[in-house]
Design a protein around this motif. Sequence first.
Motif, PDB file in Angstrom:
ATOM      1  N   GLY A 283       0.797  -1.015  -0.054  1.00 46.87           N
ATOM      2  CA  GLY A 283      -0.048  -0.026   0.041  1.00 46.87           C
ATOM      3  C   GLY A 283       1.004   1.377   0.048  1.00 46.87           C
ATOM      4  N   GLY A 284       1.925   1.088   0.871  1.00 48.91           N
ATOM      5  CA  GLY A 284       2.709   2.353   1.033  1.00 48.91           C
ATOM      6  C   GLY A 284       3.680   2.678  -0.348  1.00 48.91           C
ATOM      7  N   ILE A 285       4.138   1.514  -1.124  1.00 50.43           N
ATOM      8  CA  ILE A 285       4.738   1.812  -2.245  1.00 50.43           C
ATOM      9  C   ILE A 285       3.896   2.288  -3.435  1.00 50.43           C
ATOM     10  CG2 ILE A 285       6.081   0.558  -3.987  1.00 50.43           C
ATOM     11  CD1 ILE A 285       7.017  -1.559  -1.985  1.00 50.43           C
ATOM     12  N   GLN A 286       2.576   1.831  -3.351  1.00 50.67           N
ATOM     13  CA  GLN A 286       1.611   2.128  -4.186  1.00 50.67           C
ATOM     14  C   GLN A 286       1.399   3.867  -3.943  1.00 50.67           C
ATOM     15  OE1 GLN A 286      -1.712  -0.307  -4.221  1.00 50.67           O
ATOM     16  NE2 GLN A 286      -0.402  -2.005  -5.351  1.00 50.67           N
ATOM     17  N   LEU A 287       1.257   4.212  -3.031  1.00 55.10           N
ATOM     18  CA  LEU A 287       0.916   5.747  -2.868  1.00 55.10           C
ATOM     19  C   LEU A 287       2.098   6.416  -3.060  1.00 55.10           C
ATOM     20  CD1 LEU A 287      -1.204   5.882   0.433  1.00 55.10           C
ATOM     21  CD2 LEU A 287      -1.825   6.241  -2.005  1.00 55.10           C
ATOM     22  N   PHE A 288       3.369   5.933  -2.698  1.00 52.55           N
ATOM     23  CA  PHE A 288       4.488   6.661  -3.191  1.00 52.55           C
ATOM     24  C   PHE A 288       4.803   6.893  -4.505  1.00 52.55           C
ATOM     25  CE2 PHE A 288       8.952   6.293  -4.156  1.00 52.55           C
ATOM     26  CZ  PHE A 288       9.711   7.406  -3.493  1.00 52.55           C
ATOM     27  N   CYS A 289       4.340   5.748  -5.475  1.00 57.72           N
ATOM     28  CA  CYS A 289       4.664   5.740  -6.751  1.00 57.72           C
ATOM     29  C   CYS A 289       3.548   6.831  -7.408  1.00 57.72           C
ATOM     30  CB  CYS A 289       4.479   4.429  -7.214  1.00 57.72           C
ATOM     31  SG  CYS A 289       5.728   3.440  -6.915  1.00 57.72           S
ATOM     32  N   LEU A 290       2.159   6.603  -6.628  1.00 57.69           N
ATOM     33  CA  LEU A 290       1.310   7.603  -7.233  1.00 57.69           C
ATOM     34  C   LEU A 290       1.619   9.130  -7.066  1.00 57.69           C
ATOM     35  CD1 LEU A 290      -2.235   6.325  -6.165  1.00 57.69           C
ATOM     36  CD2 LEU A 290      -1.513   6.854  -8.456  1.00 57.69           C
ATOM     37  N   GLY A 291       2.294   9.234  -5.914  1.00 56.22           N
ATOM     38  CA  GLY A 291       2.929  10.438  -5.459  1.00 56.22           C
ATOM     39  C   GLY A 291       3.859  10.905  -6.611  1.00 56.22           C
ATOM     40  N   ILE A 292       4.704  10.116  -7.068  1.00 54.53           N
ATOM     41  CA  ILE A 292       5.624  10.552  -7.912  1.00 54.53           C
ATOM     42  C   ILE A 292       4.950  10.693  -9.461  1.00 54.53           C
ATOM     43  CG2 ILE A 292       7.567   9.601  -9.465  1.00 54.53           C
ATOM     44  CD1 ILE A 292       8.857   7.769  -7.286  1.00 54.53           C
ATOM     45  N   ILE A 293       4.148  10.050  -9.786  1.00 52.31           N
ATOM     46  CA  ILE A 293       3.238  10.321 -10.910  1.00 52.31           C
ATOM     47  C   ILE A 293       2.513  11.600 -10.825  1.00 52.31           C
ATOM     48  CG2 ILE A 293       1.691   9.405 -12.436  1.00 52.31           C
ATOM     49  CD1 ILE A 293       2.149   6.667 -11.624  1.00 52.31           C
ATOM     50  N   GLY A 294       2.005  11.821  -9.699  1.00 52.16           N
ATOM     51  CA  GLY A 294       1.206  12.918  -9.269  1.00 52.16           C
ATOM     52  C   GLY A 294       2.307  14.312  -9.422  1.00 52.16           C
ATOM     53  N   GLU A 295       3.656  14.215  -9.257  1.00 47.98           N
ATOM     54  CA  GLU A 295       4.403  15.059  -9.397  1.00 47.98           C
ATOM     55  C   GLU A 295       4.434  15.672 -10.761  1.00 47.98           C
ATOM     56  OE1 GLU A 295       5.893  17.304  -7.353  1.00 47.98           O
ATOM     57  OE2 GLU A 295       5.141  16.664  -5.740  1.00 47.98           O
ATOM     58  N   TYR A 296       4.419  14.630 -11.576  1.00 51.79           N
ATOM     59  CA  TYR A 296       4.576  14.988 -13.235  1.00 51.79           C
ATOM     60  C   TYR A 296       3.271  15.623 -13.499  1.00 51.79           C
ATOM     61  CZ  TYR A 296       9.180  12.881 -13.398  1.00 51.79           C
ATOM     62  OH  TYR A 296      10.283  12.723 -13.131  1.00 51.79           O
ATOM     63  N   VAL A 297       1.991  14.968 -13.178  1.00 56.21           N
ATOM     64  CA  VAL A 297       0.670  15.373 -13.644  1.00 56.21           C
ATOM     65  C   VAL A 297       0.766  16.822 -13.118  1.00 56.21           C
ATOM     66  CG1 VAL A 297      -1.534  15.166 -13.431  1.00 56.21           C
ATOM     67  CG2 VAL A 297      -0.088  13.202 -13.435  1.00 56.21           C
ATOM     68  N   GLY A 298       1.205  17.223 -11.934  1.00 51.97           N
ATOM     69  CA  GLY A 298       1.195  18.520 -11.506  1.00 51.97           C
ATOM     70  C   GLY A 298       2.005  19.582 -12.325  1.00 51.97           C
ATOM     71  N   GLN A 299       2.991  18.998 -12.769  1.00 52.34           N
ATOM     72  CA  GLN A 299       4.051  19.709 -13.694  1.00 52.34           C
ATOM     73  C   GLN A 299       3.124  20.084 -15.073  1.00 52.34           C
ATOM     74  OE1 GLN A 299       6.751  21.595 -13.740  1.00 52.34           O
ATOM     75  NE2 GLN A 299       8.552  20.183 -13.865  1.00 52.34           N
ATOM     76  N   ILE A 300       2.717  18.955 -15.484  1.00 52.58           N
ATOM     77  CA  ILE A 300       1.885  19.100 -16.790  1.00 52.58           C
ATOM     78  C   ILE A 300       0.733  20.073 -16.801  1.00 52.58           C
ATOM     79  CG2 ILE A 300       0.400  17.979 -18.389  1.00 52.58           C
ATOM     80  CD1 ILE A 300       1.876  15.409 -17.683  1.00 52.58           C
ATOM     81  N   PHE A 301      -0.017  19.889 -15.394  1.00 56.67           N
ATOM     82  CA  PHE A 301      -1.267  20.686 -14.972  1.00 56.67           C
ATOM     83  C   PHE A 301      -0.544  22.304 -15.233  1.00 56.67           C
ATOM     84  CE2 PHE A 301      -3.710  22.886 -11.314  1.00 56.67           C
ATOM     85  CZ  PHE A 301      -4.777  22.721 -11.930  1.00 56.67           C
TER      86      PHE A 301
END
Length: 317
Positions: A283-301
Amino acid sequence: MNTPRLAIIIPCFNEELCIEATVNQLLIVYNHLIKLNKINKDSYIYLIDDGSKDRTWEIIENLHKNNSHIKGQKFITNFGNQKAILAGLEAVRRIGCDCVVSIDADLQQDEWAIEKFVDKYMQGYDIVSGIRNDRKTDSFLKKFTAIMFYKTMNILGAKIPVNHSDYRLVSRKALDIMELYEERYLFLRGFFNEIGLKTAYVNFDVKPRMAGQSKFNFMSLMTLALNGITSYSIVPLRFVTILGFLMALFGVLVGLETVFEKVFLNNSPNGWATLVILLCVFGGIQLFCLGIIGEYVGQIFREVKHRPRYIVECELK
Ligand code: UDP
Ligand code: MG
């Protein structure tokens, strides 16, 4: 080559305690360089007030009144140090210059290195990056985070010179290239290193801050670092993919082993604790990875909105 017209840009955020002394000190360097005929008489200093709440702008206006070689602009609000440097670079390109040096308002960087910067420029370098000799003046936390940042960037494959902190000279040519980049959140340390122009490095000593406090806190340093990483490397995204693949592989192997034990050894493993631990870890690893992807989505946003990089309230030319 003719004697170059040099611009010196200084981002300032609540620097009422430093700015006048800094400008006076830089004028000494400026006059020295003019005397040696290393820069021409049209050279100037350009200050960018990054939405200061104190008397910074008032002081800049007074400096401009007494000396027309001191120019500047004021942001409507605080846009951050990178935007202030960017605005300075764009402004001096408009006003005109052959090369431009960016330096901090607290004069932590040895201002006499500017002479070496200009010498390198005259030798044909388009970018001269200042490299600090040590980090003695930094707090432990800052030293640690800075080292981590440069190490991470290197592992991720983004080429940024270690211990370079936006004290650099760039030529007119580099400014022209910069105009072609429409990124809202241009990470200057990465950008100038990436464009492939001839680059030189000059070492300089770091002094303690002249007055006042650092305008960077932990969060703003983190933001700068994350922006640097997400705008110059997609290795973290690959890392997520590889990690996901390895986790899935692990799951398949554990599954096979369980089936094997049940079928051939008639031994169904009872593992409530194991289950809970695995659940939490994955669960933790998945959230961490989502966070990484989120950073890039945020950058695009942030980029697709195409908002202005900064808004200028007034300018002294
Ligand atoms: N600065 C800025 N906007 C900000 C924060 C900082 O223009 O939001 C300027 C600041 O006035 C200084 C330079 O960026 O000229 C570097 O800041 P500081 O010296 O506080 O950082 P440090 O040396 O502690 O890294
Ligand atoms: Mg400083």
